[in-house]
Design a protein around this motif. Structure first.
Motif, PDB file in Angstrom:
ATOM      1  N   GLU A   1       1.130  -1.201  -0.221  1.00 48.97           N
ATOM      2  CA  GLU A   1      -0.036   0.532  -0.421  1.00 48.97           C
ATOM      3  C   GLU A   1       0.884   0.967   0.245  1.00 48.97           C
ATOM      4  O   GLU A   1       0.986   2.064   0.719  1.00 48.97           O
ATOM      5  CB  GLU A   1      -0.643   0.001   0.960  1.00 48.97           C
ATOM      6  CG  GLU A   1      -1.928  -1.104   1.293  1.00 48.97           C
ATOM      7  CD  GLU A   1      -2.935  -1.484   2.597  1.00 48.97           C
ATOM      8  OE1 GLU A   1      -2.898  -0.049   2.962  1.00 48.97           O
ATOM      9  OE2 GLU A   1      -3.495  -1.914   2.476  1.00 48.97           O
ATOM     10  N   PRO A   2       1.452   1.564  -1.062  1.00 49.31           N
ATOM     11  CA  PRO A   2       2.829   2.519  -1.594  1.00 49.31           C
ATOM     12  C   PRO A   2       2.233   3.910  -1.128  1.00 49.31           C
ATOM     13  O   PRO A   2       0.500   4.569  -1.205  1.00 49.31           O
ATOM     14  CB  PRO A   2       3.190   2.606  -2.837  1.00 49.31           C
ATOM     15  CG  PRO A   2       1.464   1.769  -3.669  1.00 49.31           C
ATOM     16  CD  PRO A   2       1.482   1.155  -2.515  1.00 49.31           C
ATOM     17  N   VAL A   3       2.176   4.858  -0.177  1.00 50.13           N
ATOM     18  CA  VAL A   3       1.864   6.457  -0.186  1.00 50.13           C
ATOM     19  C   VAL A   3       2.219   7.129  -1.345  1.00 50.13           C
ATOM     20  O   VAL A   3       3.671   7.364  -2.197  1.00 50.13           O
ATOM     21  CB  VAL A   3       2.226   7.169   0.841  1.00 50.13           C
ATOM     22  CG1 VAL A   3       2.240   8.815   1.273  1.00 50.13           C
ATOM     23  CG2 VAL A   3       2.506   6.369   1.803  1.00 50.13           C
ATOM     24  N   ARG A   4       1.687   7.138  -1.476  1.00 55.13           N
ATOM     25  CA  ARG A   4       1.489   8.197  -2.963  1.00 55.13           C
ATOM     26  C   ARG A   4       1.702   9.873  -2.715  1.00 55.13           C
ATOM     27  O   ARG A   4       1.180  10.590  -2.243  1.00 55.13           O
ATOM     28  CB  ARG A   4       0.468   7.991  -3.922  1.00 55.13           C
ATOM     29  CG  ARG A   4      -0.010   7.143  -4.922  1.00 55.13           C
ATOM     30  CD  ARG A   4       1.290   6.119  -5.083  1.00 55.13           C
ATOM     31  NE  ARG A   4       0.963   4.789  -6.352  1.00 55.13           N
ATOM     32  CZ  ARG A   4       2.005   4.063  -5.945  1.00 55.13           C
ATOM     33  NH1 ARG A   4       3.548   4.309  -5.656  1.00 55.13           N
ATOM     34  NH2 ARG A   4       2.003   2.944  -6.317  1.00 55.13           N
ATOM     35  N   PRO A   5       2.796  10.602  -3.747  1.00 59.08           N
ATOM     36  CA  PRO A   5       2.987  12.024  -3.676  1.00 59.08           C
ATOM     37  C   PRO A   5       1.658  12.759  -4.176  1.00 59.08           C
ATOM     38  O   PRO A   5       1.234  12.690  -4.521  1.00 59.08           O
ATOM     39  CB  PRO A   5       3.871  12.302  -4.812  1.00 59.08           C
ATOM     40  CG  PRO A   5       3.910  11.346  -5.689  1.00 59.08           C
ATOM     41  CD  PRO A   5       3.506   9.874  -5.841  1.00 59.08           C
ATOM     42  N   PRO A   6       1.397  13.946  -3.764  1.00 60.82           N
ATOM     43  CA  PRO A   6       0.652  14.877  -3.782  1.00 60.82           C
ATOM     44  C   PRO A   6       0.576  15.520  -5.037  1.00 60.82           C
ATOM     45  O   PRO A   6       1.970  15.864  -5.872  1.00 60.82           O
ATOM     46  CB  PRO A   6       0.429  16.003  -2.273  1.00 60.82           C
ATOM     47  CG  PRO A   6       2.249  16.453  -1.395  1.00 60.82           C
ATOM     48  CD  PRO A   6       2.463  14.799  -3.014  1.00 60.82           C
ATOM     49  N   GLN A   7      -0.010  16.094  -5.908  1.00 56.66           N
ATOM     50  CA  GLN A   7      -0.488  15.921  -6.854  1.00 56.66           C
ATOM     51  C   GLN A   7      -0.318  17.811  -7.308  1.00 56.66           C
ATOM     52  O   GLN A   7      -2.165  17.989  -6.644  1.00 56.66           O
ATOM     53  CB  GLN A   7      -1.220  16.089  -7.933  1.00 56.66           C
ATOM     54  CG  GLN A   7      -1.224  14.062  -8.218  1.00 56.66           C
ATOM     55  CD  GLN A   7       0.237  13.866  -8.706  1.00 56.66           C
ATOM     56  OE1 GLN A   7       1.032  14.657  -9.359  1.00 56.66           O
ATOM     57  NE2 GLN A   7       1.604  13.427  -7.451  1.00 56.66           N
TER      58      GLN A   7
ATOM     59  N   SER B   1       7.647  15.551  -2.405  1.00 51.39           N
ATOM     60  CA  SER B   1       6.018  16.764  -1.240  1.00 51.39           C
ATOM     61  C   SER B   1       5.712  17.683  -2.895  1.00 51.39           C
ATOM     62  O   SER B   1       5.619  18.525  -1.997  1.00 51.39           O
ATOM     63  CB  SER B   1       6.098  16.978  -0.153  1.00 51.39           C
ATOM     64  OG  SER B   1       5.551  16.094   0.689  1.00 51.39           O
ATOM     65  N   LEU B   2       7.056  17.545  -3.828  1.00 49.32           N
ATOM     66  CA  LEU B   2       6.423  19.074  -4.366  1.00 49.32           C
ATOM     67  C   LEU B   2       4.445  19.961  -4.778  1.00 49.32           C
ATOM     68  O   LEU B   2       5.159  20.704  -4.749  1.00 49.32           O
ATOM     69  CB  LEU B   2       7.269  18.878  -5.328  1.00 49.32           C
ATOM     70  CG  LEU B   2       8.126  20.308  -6.061  1.00 49.32           C
ATOM     71  CD1 LEU B   2       8.948  20.694  -5.427  1.00 49.32           C
ATOM     72  CD2 LEU B   2       8.922  19.671  -7.593  1.00 49.32           C
ATOM     73  N   GLY B   3       4.526  17.995  -5.482  1.00 43.99           N
ATOM     74  CA  GLY B   3       3.309  19.180  -5.750  1.00 43.99           C
ATOM     75  C   GLY B   3       1.972  19.520  -4.803  1.00 43.99           C
ATOM     76  O   GLY B   3       1.272  20.553  -5.185  1.00 43.99           O
ATOM     77  N   ALA B   4       2.749  19.922  -3.387  1.00 50.27           N
ATOM     78  CA  ALA B   4       1.293  20.335  -2.405  1.00 50.27           C
ATOM     79  C   ALA B   4       2.290  21.494  -2.285  1.00 50.27           C
ATOM     80  O   ALA B   4       1.563  22.356  -1.642  1.00 50.27           O
ATOM     81  CB  ALA B   4       2.254  19.502  -1.108  1.00 50.27           C
ATOM     82  N   LEU B   5       2.910  22.410  -3.364  1.00 48.43           N
ATOM     83  CA  LEU B   5       3.659  23.344  -3.231  1.00 48.43           C
ATOM     84  C   LEU B   5       2.650  24.754  -3.791  1.00 48.43           C
ATOM     85  O   LEU B   5       1.398  23.985  -4.534  1.00 48.43           O
ATOM     86  CB  LEU B   5       4.821  24.453  -3.687  1.00 48.43           C
ATOM     87  CG  LEU B   5       6.182  23.721  -3.253  1.00 48.43           C
ATOM     88  CD1 LEU B   5       7.238  23.548  -3.739  1.00 48.43           C
ATOM     89  CD2 LEU B   5       6.213  24.052  -1.385  1.00 48.43           C
ATOM     90  N   GLN B   6       1.762  25.651  -2.943  1.00 49.30           N
ATOM     91  CA  GLN B   6       0.745  26.719  -3.839  1.00 49.30           C
ATOM     92  C   GLN B   6       2.115  28.275  -3.868  1.00 49.30           C
ATOM     93  O   GLN B   6       3.325  28.111  -2.834  1.00 49.30           O
ATOM     94  CB  GLN B   6       0.311  27.355  -2.632  1.00 49.30           C
ATOM     95  CG  GLN B   6      -0.796  25.754  -2.094  1.00 49.30           C
ATOM     96  CD  GLN B   6      -1.418  25.710  -1.493  1.00 49.30           C
ATOM     97  OE1 GLN B   6      -1.842  26.906  -0.946  1.00 49.30           O
ATOM     98  NE2 GLN B   6      -2.268  24.705  -0.292  1.00 49.30           N
ATOM     99  N   ALA B   7       0.851  28.888  -4.674  1.00 49.85           N
ATOM    100  CA  ALA B   7       1.825  29.952  -5.002  1.00 49.85           C
ATOM    101  C   ALA B   7       2.241  30.759  -3.872  1.00 49.85           C
ATOM    102  O   ALA B   7       1.549  31.545  -2.667  1.00 49.85           O
ATOM    103  CB  ALA B   7       1.054  31.082  -5.741  1.00 49.85           C
ATOM    104  N   GLY B   8       3.045  31.995  -3.838  1.00 49.49           N
ATOM    105  CA  GLY B   8       3.429  32.203  -2.548  1.00 49.49           C
ATOM    106  C   GLY B   8       4.304  31.621  -1.668  1.00 49.49           C
ATOM    107  O   GLY B   8       5.023  32.389  -0.872  1.00 49.49           O
ATOM    108  N   ASP B   9       4.580  30.181  -1.617  1.00 48.31           N
ATOM    109  CA  ASP B   9       5.071  29.466  -0.914  1.00 48.31           C
ATOM    110  C   ASP B   9       7.170  29.941  -0.898  1.00 48.31           C
ATOM    111  O   ASP B   9       7.162  30.430  -2.546  1.00 48.31           O
ATOM    112  CB  ASP B   9       5.486  28.360  -1.223  1.00 48.31           C
ATOM    113  CG  ASP B   9       4.249  27.486  -0.090  1.00 48.31           C
ATOM    114  OD1 ASP B   9       3.184  28.818   0.356  1.00 48.31           O
ATOM    115  OD2 ASP B   9       3.539  26.450  -1.618  1.00 48.31           O
ATOM    116  N   THR B  10       7.609  29.531  -0.160  1.00 54.99           N
ATOM    117  CA  THR B  10       9.290  30.533  -0.463  1.00 54.99           C
ATOM    118  C   THR B  10       9.866  28.618  -0.532  1.00 54.99           C
ATOM    119  O   THR B  10       9.468  28.182   0.374  1.00 54.99           O
ATOM    120  CB  THR B  10       9.605  31.544   0.587  1.00 54.99           C
ATOM    121  OG1 THR B  10       9.806  30.297   1.779  1.00 54.99           O
ATOM    122  CG2 THR B  10       8.804  32.640   0.356  1.00 54.99           C
TER     123      THR B  10
END
Length: 234
Positions: A41-47, A157-166
């Motif tokens: 049951e692998p953990v999948r990265p956020p998109q 977790s790169l896909g979890a970033l949002q505009a404005g993050d540093t």
């Protein structure tokens, strides 16, 4: 675009167009950046929320004090001059807990772009033939999303970033560069936005790339690339 493989499943073809080098990413197989996880049951990265075709916003002007910018006497802002060239040493992304060393990458004998070895999947890699972070142009940093050996890797977790993050990139000359995320999007590997990532720019920029999309258990591949577009923070 035409793609070729290199180094097994990890390859980035490139070709020269005139005097400019255009890098074509063929992030195929289970990585360029990515390797299948063999868990039951692998953990999948956020998109990311944005899907292919999203055009990154035009970066806002950068303050003179940050990157040696300039301005006309009548008040019109010019593109920032950027910093002198210096190799990046570490990358820090607080929102997703990344604090990683950066290795230097070049091209393989067949002309494809190197990627970090899977046994060093917690390291990021800087594409050295391109600009360094803080220089004028788009600096490119890549990293694995996961590894069969260690599980989640540096940019899981790169896909979890949002505009404005540093994003902070430290450099060998001791001058850190703070970037602000403009956009994050997922693009199919066979429709990689080469010009937006590797194309010329009159101002400093940063592109951070890993694998993404719904992992294909049958082929052991991620079909997409997650791309972060960032500009120097004011």
């Amino acid at each position: 675009m035409t793609t070729r493989r290199a180094g097994g499943r990890h390859g980035y073809p490139w070709r020269a167009v005139g005097a400019a080098v255009v890098v074509l990413l063929a992030m195929v197989g289970s990585g360029m950046i990515g390797a299948s996880l063999k868990n039951a049951e692998p953990v999948r990265p956020p998109q990311p929320l944005a899907r292919a075709g999203a055009t990154p916003p035009t970066p806002s002007p950068v303050d003179d004090a940050d990157l040696d910018g300039d301005a006309d006497l009548d008040g019109d802002e010019r593109a920032p001059a950027g910093l002198a060239r210096s190799a990046p040493t570490t990358i820090s992304i607080p929102r997703i807990g990344v604090n990683a060393e950066i290795m230097t990458l070049g091209t393989n004998p067949d002309g494809t772009v190197q990627v970090p070895p899977l046994d060093q999947a917690m390291l990021a890699g800087w594409y050295q033939p391109g600009p360094s972070p803080g220089e004028v142009g788009n600096a490119v940093i890549v990293g694995h999303v996961d590894s069969a050996a260690i599980g989640p890797a540096v940019f899981f977790s790169l896909g979890a970033l949002q505009a404005g993050d540093t994003i902070t990139v430290n450099r060998a000359d001791g001058r850190p560069v703070n970037f602000q995320v403009d956009s994050v999007a997922s693009h199919p590997k066979d429709a990689f936005p080469t010009e937006q990532v590797y194309g010329p720019s009159d101002r400093p920029g940063l592109r951070v790339v890993t694998c993404g999309g719904q992992f294909n258990e049958a082929t052991g591949e991620y079909p997409d690339n997650v791309i972060v577009f960032a500009s120097p923070q004011k």
